[in-house]
Scaffold this motif. Sequence first.
Motif, PDB file in Angstrom:
ATOM      1  N   GLU A 156       0.822  -1.211   0.000  1.00 35.67           N
ATOM      2  CA  GLU A 156       0.000   0.000   0.000  1.00 35.67           C
ATOM      3  C   GLU A 156       0.855   1.260   0.000  1.00 35.67           C
ATOM      4  O   GLU A 156       1.840   1.364   0.729  1.00 35.67           O
ATOM      5  CB  GLU A 156      -0.900  -0.011   1.240  1.00 35.67           C
ATOM      6  CG  GLU A 156      -1.747   1.231   1.406  1.00 35.67           C
ATOM      7  CD  GLU A 156      -2.525   1.218   2.710  1.00 35.67           C
ATOM      8  OE1 GLU A 156      -3.394   2.081   2.873  1.00 35.67           O
ATOM      9  OE2 GLU A 156      -2.261   0.341   3.546  1.00 35.67           O
ATOM     10  N   LYS A 170       0.866   5.280   0.900  1.00 37.00           N
ATOM     11  CA  LYS A 170       0.147   6.196   1.777  1.00 37.00           C
ATOM     12  C   LYS A 170       0.659   7.614   1.568  1.00 37.00           C
ATOM     13  O   LYS A 170       1.842   7.829   1.316  1.00 37.00           O
ATOM     14  CB  LYS A 170       0.330   5.796   3.244  1.00 37.00           C
ATOM     15  CG  LYS A 170      -0.296   4.463   3.615  1.00 37.00           C
ATOM     16  CD  LYS A 170      -0.133   4.187   5.105  1.00 37.00           C
ATOM     17  CE  LYS A 170      -0.797   2.877   5.503  1.00 37.00           C
ATOM     18  NZ  LYS A 170      -0.650   2.617   6.961  1.00 37.00           N
ATOM     19  N   TYR A 171      -0.257   8.578   1.746  1.00 38.42           N
ATOM     20  CA  TYR A 171       0.140   9.977   1.637  1.00 38.42           C
ATOM     21  C   TYR A 171       1.041  10.349   2.806  1.00 38.42           C
ATOM     22  O   TYR A 171       0.774  10.007   3.959  1.00 38.42           O
ATOM     23  CB  TYR A 171      -1.088  10.883   1.608  1.00 38.42           C
ATOM     24  CG  TYR A 171      -0.739  12.349   1.759  1.00 38.42           C
ATOM     25  CD1 TYR A 171       0.045  12.989   0.801  1.00 38.42           C
ATOM     26  CD2 TYR A 171      -1.149  13.083   2.868  1.00 38.42           C
ATOM     27  CE1 TYR A 171       0.408  14.322   0.944  1.00 38.42           C
ATOM     28  CE2 TYR A 171      -0.802  14.412   3.012  1.00 38.42           C
ATOM     29  CZ  TYR A 171      -0.019  15.027   2.047  1.00 38.42           C
ATOM     30  OH  TYR A 171       0.347  16.335   2.195  1.00 38.42           O
ATOM     31  N   LYS A 172       2.134  11.050   2.511  1.00 36.64           N
ATOM     32  CA  LYS A 172       3.072  11.517   3.532  1.00 36.64           C
ATOM     33  C   LYS A 172       2.720  12.950   3.906  1.00 36.64           C
ATOM     34  O   LYS A 172       2.906  13.864   3.103  1.00 36.64           O
ATOM     35  CB  LYS A 172       4.506  11.452   2.984  1.00 36.64           C
ATOM     36  CG  LYS A 172       5.579  11.857   3.990  1.00 36.64           C
ATOM     37  CD  LYS A 172       6.961  11.740   3.362  1.00 36.64           C
ATOM     38  CE  LYS A 172       8.051  12.154   4.349  1.00 36.64           C
ATOM     39  NZ  LYS A 172       9.404  12.069   3.726  1.00 36.64           N
ATOM     40  N   ILE A 207       3.254  10.220  -2.082  1.00 41.53           N
ATOM     41  CA  ILE A 207       2.704   9.018  -1.454  1.00 41.53           C
ATOM     42  C   ILE A 207       3.832   8.004  -1.415  1.00 41.53           C
ATOM     43  O   ILE A 207       4.588   7.846  -2.378  1.00 41.53           O
ATOM     44  CB  ILE A 207       1.468   8.471  -2.196  1.00 41.53           C
ATOM     45  CG1 ILE A 207       1.736   8.332  -3.690  1.00 41.53           C
ATOM     46  CG2 ILE A 207       0.255   9.346  -1.949  1.00 41.53           C
ATOM     47  CD1 ILE A 207       0.568   7.751  -4.454  1.00 41.53           C
ATOM     48  N   GLU A 242       5.605   2.112   2.854  1.00 45.42           N
ATOM     49  CA  GLU A 242       6.253   1.948   4.155  1.00 45.42           C
ATOM     50  C   GLU A 242       7.129   0.702   4.213  1.00 45.42           C
ATOM     51  O   GLU A 242       7.854   0.504   5.179  1.00 45.42           O
ATOM     52  CB  GLU A 242       5.192   1.898   5.257  1.00 45.42           C
ATOM     53  CG  GLU A 242       4.409   3.196   5.400  1.00 45.42           C
ATOM     54  CD  GLU A 242       3.372   3.131   6.506  1.00 45.42           C
ATOM     55  OE1 GLU A 242       3.034   1.998   6.918  1.00 45.42           O
ATOM     56  OE2 GLU A 242       2.908   4.196   6.949  1.00 45.42           O
ATOM     57  N   TYR A 267      -7.309   0.237   2.275  1.00 46.37           N
ATOM     58  CA  TYR A 267      -7.120   0.719   3.643  1.00 46.37           C
ATOM     59  C   TYR A 267      -7.344  -0.447   4.598  1.00 46.37           C
ATOM     60  O   TYR A 267      -8.357  -1.131   4.544  1.00 46.37           O
ATOM     61  CB  TYR A 267      -8.102   1.856   3.939  1.00 46.37           C
ATOM     62  CG  TYR A 267      -7.774   2.617   5.202  1.00 46.37           C
ATOM     63  CD1 TYR A 267      -8.351   2.264   6.406  1.00 46.37           C
ATOM     64  CD2 TYR A 267      -6.875   3.677   5.197  1.00 46.37           C
ATOM     65  CE1 TYR A 267      -8.063   2.948   7.576  1.00 46.37           C
ATOM     66  CE2 TYR A 267      -6.569   4.371   6.351  1.00 46.37           C
ATOM     67  CZ  TYR A 267      -7.166   4.002   7.527  1.00 46.37           C
ATOM     68  OH  TYR A 267      -6.867   4.685   8.677  1.00 46.37           O
ATOM     69  N   ALA A 282      -4.877   8.842   0.280  1.00 51.85           N
ATOM     70  CA  ALA A 282      -4.308   7.510   0.456  1.00 51.85           C
ATOM     71  C   ALA A 282      -3.916   7.263   1.914  1.00 51.85           C
ATOM     72  O   ALA A 282      -3.126   8.005   2.492  1.00 51.85           O
ATOM     73  CB  ALA A 282      -3.084   7.332  -0.450  1.00 51.85           C
ATOM     74  N   GLY A 283      -4.487   6.216   2.523  1.00 46.87           N
ATOM     75  CA  GLY A 283      -4.184   5.878   3.905  1.00 46.87           C
ATOM     76  C   GLY A 283      -5.051   6.576   4.926  1.00 46.87           C
ATOM     77  O   GLY A 283      -4.896   6.362   6.120  1.00 46.87           O
TER      78      GLY A 283
END
Length: 363
Positions: A21, A23-25, A31, A34, A88, A250-251
């Motif tokens: 996945e 995710k937005y930082k 994005i 991780e 998610y 995202a996330g």
Amino acid sequence: MPEPVIQKSELKKACKNCGAELKYKPGTTSIICEYCGHEDHINLDTDPIKELPLRVYLESQGSQANSEEISILHCKNCGANQHVEENYKSLHCVYCGTPLIREDAKTEQWILPGAVLPFQLTQQEAIIRFKKWVKGLWWAPNDLQKATLDPQSTKGLYLPYWTFDAQLYGQYSGQRGDYYYETQSYRDSNGRRQTRRVRKTRWIPVSGNVQGFVDDTLINASKQHTGKVPRGIALWDLKKLQPFESGFLAGFVTEKYTIPLKDGHLESQDEMREIAKTWARRDIGGDEQRVSHLNMQLEEETFKHILLPVYISAYRYKNKEYSFFVNGENGSISGKRPYSFWKIFLTILAGLFVFGLVYLFSK
């Protein structure tokens, strides 16, 4: 048979290196993955944020002109409607923690957000703000700092809002109050004659016109859930709004608006009327103002649907749960907290003791 159209907000954001996945930082335009550290850039629209013509959208055909389908998970416990990206992982209601079943998701239509204020704080930074907040609480039990906070229960949520713009024209009538002073005679407690200046107000009738542009009147678009968010943190810098791009989601969880556009517009008219009254009082001048009649007209009305960031979480203290909220843009925090009975009791007791001493010495 034509292939089904995949809506923009439903696209799965997977890492092209490992498939995990993305995710937005917060605080960036990226994005990230991780797991392997891969980072994708969010391509921002360079065009100005679009303001939509209100009257067109209040008509049935116009309301669908800039809309899309999204999947909504409905919480059976508290009634919140939440849009969760396909990948998610945490399927629990952000408000009450009730598990959500993806198979219960329903497809609904929504007016596409015109802008989003991306998260500027990470989840860890929100937790740090919580710990600092706990340390500064007055009347809190001494051992409150041992409160249990589960980082997994701290969720980032985008709240839905409407904003309205308009050219405002107003005709008012009322009164202007100017202060003047008179000298009056009186007798004091010893029977001596004294004088004093007394302020009075002279009122004169006035009327006039005001006009101006009202920009970004902010109206909460979800009545039963976002109403729980304290007003003290519901202040965002709207200059940081970005044109809507699903990568910012995202996330995070996105709450769907439950207040229709037409109801939000009616509420915005009340807000704009108050703005017009403020302009009228400023135009009247003097020391005091009364606005008895105001005829307001709005033209060139536009609106947009925007998403604003907040972290929602809860902590446990002595087997009782307390909720708190952190503004995802500026870090302001507010929430429920326990009070120490003994601290309050001893403070009151000490106050009564000091009062008693003062009373005895005054005798």
